[in-house]
Write an enzyme that holds these catalytic residues in place. Sequence first.
Site, PDB file in Angstrom:
ATOM      1  CD  GLU A   1     -79.629   5.045  27.793  1.00 46.68           C
ATOM      2  OE1 GLU A   1     -80.333   4.759  26.813  1.00 46.68           O
ATOM      3  OE2 GLU A   1     -79.167   4.204  28.581  1.00 46.68           O
ATOM      4  CG  ASP A   2     -83.158   6.597  29.969  1.00 45.24           C
ATOM      5  OD1 ASP A   2     -82.686   6.799  28.843  1.00 45.24           O
ATOM      6  OD2 ASP A   2     -83.506   5.476  30.374  1.00 45.24           O
TER       7      ASP A   2
END
Length: 704
Positions: free
Chosen positions: A76-77
């Site tokens: 996600e990051d």
Amino acid sequence: MQNIASLTENLSEYLEPEQIQQVRRAYFYAEQAHDGQLRRSGEPYVTHPLAVASILSEMHMDHQSLMAAMLHDVIEDTGIEKQALIEQFGETVADLVDGVSKLTQITFETRAEQQAENFQKMALAMAKDIRVILVKLADRLHNMRTLGVLRPEKKRRIAKETLEIYAPIANRLGMNEFRLEFEELGFQALHPMRSTRVKAAVDATRGNRSELIAKTRVTIAERLEELGHRAEVIGREKHLYGIYQKMRAKHKSFSEIMDVFAFRVIVDDVDRCYRALGVIHSLYKPVPEQFKDYIAIPKSNGYQSLHTVLFGPHGIPIEVQIRTRDMEEMANNGIAAHWLYKTDEDAPLSVSHAQARKWVQGLLEIQQTAGNPLEFIENVKIDLFPDEVYVFTPKGKIMELPKGATALDFAYAVHTDIGNSCVAARLNKRLSSLSEPLQNGQTVEIITSPSAQPAPTWLSFVTTGKARSTIRHFLKTKRHAQSISLGRKLLEKALNNLGTSLDDLTAQQIEPLLAQSGHSNFDMMLEDIGLGNRVAFLTAQTLIQNMGSDGSINRSIEPVVISGTEGLIISYSRCCSPIPGDSIVGHISAGRGIVVHRDRCTNIDEIRHNPNKCIPLNWASEVQGEFMAELRLQLENRRGMLALLATRINALEANIDKITTGESDAQFTTMRISVTVRDRIHLARVIKHIRAIKGTVKVNRVQH
């Protein structure tokens, strides 16, 4: 603060060296991936996945779960993709990470829809591997512990979501310690003032209570020891959110809630649980109907214990839970206890783990029939608060349902087809309606009919998510088919009036209209007409390229024939209550299809000559169903008049739906009654027999 060295030391208590090395490798990979990223508190971002892994290590989770915890924000990051994780750590770990990821790259109209979609995706991942939810819960727990640095509005949003979704999930999975911490932290963040006041009140009363609690605990422990029962007796503290919830739900004062003492008795085996219960009941008198045996019949999350309430010293109520040490561990760690004690890959699943699998399977069934993520999350929330009721099938199998569940919920729990075709139920061999709430211990038998179908009214009393989502799915599918059928009928009538028919239309006539309206196929166009979102007459004109017409309705159009079997897209107005035999007209209502009115109804005067809003209707030669008619009565004030009226009407195979009383004096009473009849002839018979009742002054049908 936890670091990788101290975590490694903790893991050496239960993991193999090569497994620990894989966890360390995942940590260093995450550290490199998140390099330069900081948390809101200013700490390096990798401290968060490390803390999540540490929480899971306290539950002795396996090395793959810990690796997923280390990597859960990488997809996600950072710029790392799932395939890279598969190559580095294997498909199982990558799937776990993918399941836990928050999926924020998806854009939704509202945050509520985004949260619902995220949970829906997580439910699918849980079905593949139940460890996904354990990593997610640990992730949420660390986020809740570090809420302090966030903006107040974001803090409240996360706390609300935690109390509404994650705390109930932890409870559903039997993870009591997680649930309690979620609730305490969520309560403190969402209602800081209330939390502070409840805590101050608890602290103020603790001193007065502690001596009496200690004495009671010693008395119970000594009596058990005297009779040869080795047991650990613990005084249970009520947590703040639990006190607050009880005060709200039961409308009790703080002192009433705190006047109940709670103890837990932990023994070696199941046999001693029941022996200890006997000892405690001989020491203090039990409160009638307050004993629950969750050992013989575990809760839906696998929880097992004996619960009893006693009249304690000075008449103070005492709540006692009696369980084994294994049950105590299960009560606190729930599904995670499956990994806590797991030594054999092929060992049978724990009760909690098996129940969790069953719950996740139920989520998938709800998901398949839910119309959208918000509907899915609504149904899941219903199932996340399962204060249970236990009933039996006719063959003696125990079925567990949420408290307040009805016979209809039971039918859908047995099988979707049984729910869709049920017409009534027998509770302990007594004929009952489908809406009657079930009671513990009842034997439930469902009566079905091949011709039966779900009705919209069922949604008003079912309680389980599965029943609600299945009924909605059926009604949507049925409404879709019925709307297409009605739309086809309306368009055919309009085309006939213009000298053509559906069979004569060509693709060259249809395609431009579909492109203009944005519909992908002709059935969607017909559904729009059936629902009243498009006007059949204007659509017909467009199709034959006759848009120069003034659009006035041709009264030579053959009326649409109503047979009473059209279903959801034909409804009958309450204002004038049309019945077969009345002259009728149809009001095209957007989203509702056709609403049938009596031709003389004053409510359609303004639209009567608007072809976009009104169409002529006729009754079929044979009409099925029952229809509502409203009568105005003036009766003499006599004892038993209403009972006599009801008896006469029922004898004529009509039913009274509603009675509204009007003006009344010493001599006469005026009232309105709604009766269900087959047609005007049936209604005339009803009116004739009402007039024949001695004491009837006037009776006439209400006109609009």
